[in-house]
Design an enzyme around this catalytic site. Structure first.
Site, PDB file in Angstrom:
ATOM      1  N   ASN A 192       0.808  -1.229   0.000  1.00  0.00           N
ATOM      2  CA  ASN A 192       0.000   0.000   0.000  1.00  0.00           C
ATOM      3  C   ASN A 192       0.837   1.272   0.000  1.00  0.00           C
ATOM      4  O   ASN A 192       0.415   2.305   0.503  1.00  0.00           O
ATOM      5  CB  ASN A 192      -0.957   0.032   1.209  1.00  0.00           C
ATOM      6  CG  ASN A 192      -1.955  -1.108   1.152  1.00  0.00           C
ATOM      7  OD1 ASN A 192      -2.401  -1.476   0.067  1.00  0.00           O
ATOM      8  ND2 ASN A 192      -2.270  -1.684   2.304  1.00  0.00           N
ATOM      9  N   ARG A 193       2.045   1.160  -0.524  1.00  0.00           N
ATOM     10  CA  ARG A 193       2.951   2.330  -0.601  1.00  0.00           C
ATOM     11  C   ARG A 193       3.335   2.884   0.769  1.00  0.00           C
ATOM     12  O   ARG A 193       3.759   4.029   0.889  1.00  0.00           O
ATOM     13  CB  ARG A 193       2.328   3.447  -1.461  1.00  0.00           C
ATOM     14  CG  ARG A 193       2.088   3.019  -2.919  1.00  0.00           C
ATOM     15  CD  ARG A 193       3.407   2.701  -3.610  1.00  0.00           C
ATOM     16  NE  ARG A 193       3.292   2.424  -5.028  1.00  0.00           N
ATOM     17  CZ  ARG A 193       3.452   1.203  -5.591  1.00  0.00           C
ATOM     18  NH1 ARG A 193       3.689   0.141  -4.833  1.00  0.00           N
ATOM     19  NH2 ARG A 193       3.378   1.059  -6.878  1.00  0.00           N
TER      20      ARG A 193
END
Ligand SMILES: Cc1cc2nc3c(=O)[nH]c(=O)nc-3n(C[C@H](O)[C@H](O)[C@H](O)COP(=O)(O)O)c2cc1C
Length: 216
Positions: A192-193
């Site tokens: 999710n970065r």
């Protein structure tokens, strides 16, 4: 067919990095990640992108090979009359990124630069293959060349010059630069970065190092 760039993405789930995982020093941590990259079969694990700027602050970047890492800094070798060397001589600073994409990692650092000693450059020079040594004599790196034939002729001339010389001498225009970092960031991709970014930062007053976590 055009590459579908906008759709290209990877979710990073390979590993994580917390303060407790770090080696005691930035250089031990870098060696650890270089070892991991070599072990994982990363192509040219010691390749790094070196960024420099000219007098007007215009940036340039290119790949060079890291040939030494220790508490003093990281070393690469090049032509001292090249564009990068001219820029390093005036600005005295550089930044480097090791792109370990296969491991979903990168290491970025920046700092002052200094030339390595002639003795140190020579110690590395003698380990290079003769062909690379001759190439270093033949190429006025970063200067315009008429065509490929001119380059080949330059190499042939150097081959003749050193034909009877067993050990090709270290050219006066060739040697190492050491980047002495005051900041070294280890980046590990996460899902999710929400990546892990841990940065060793040196205190300018007492030269001690601290580690900070940065938002991804
Ligand atoms: C994988 C790779 C490794 C390289 N290693 C070096 C190196 O160690 N030293 C070097 O001078 N150039 C190296 N080069 C070439 C540089 O990227 C660059 O073209 C050259 O140094 C001239 O840069 P400059 O004109 O900005 O000075 C390498 C290129 C690649 C793709």
């Amino acid at each position: 067919m055009e590459p579908q760039l906008a759709g290209m993405r990877v979710d990073y789930r390979r590993d994580e990095l917390d303060v407790g995982d770090l080696a005691a020093t930035w250089h031990e941590q870098l060696v650890r990640w270089l070892d991991d990259a070599a072990e994982a079969g990363v192509v040219e694990p010691n390749a790094m992108v070196l960024a420099t700027t000219d007098d007007d602050g215009m940036p340039d970047s290119r790949t060079v090979l890291c040939k030494d890492v220790d508490e003093r800094g990281i070393v690469f070798y090049t032509n001292y009359t090249s564009q990068k060397s001219r820029q390093l001589r005036t600005t005295r600073h550089a930044s480097v990124t090791f792109p370990f994409y296969a491991l979903q990692r990168q290491v970025s650092l920046r700092g002052k630069v200094e030339k390595v000693s002639v003795e140190e450059s020579r110690a590395y020079w003698v380990t290079r293959p003769r062909g690379s040594q001759l190439g270093a004599w033949a190429s006025a790196q970063s200067t315009p060349v008429r065509d490929r034939a001119a380059l080949d002729a330059a190499l042939a001339a150097v081959e003749r010059r050193f034909a009877d010389t067993a050990e090709v001498p270290l050219p006066p225009h060739w040697g190492g630069w050491r980047i002495v970092p005051d900041r070294v960031e280890f980046w590990q991709g996460r899902t999710n970065r929400m990546h892990d970014r841990l940065r060793f930062v040196q205190n300018g007053l007492d030269r001690t190092w601290e580690v900070h976590r940065l938002a991804p």
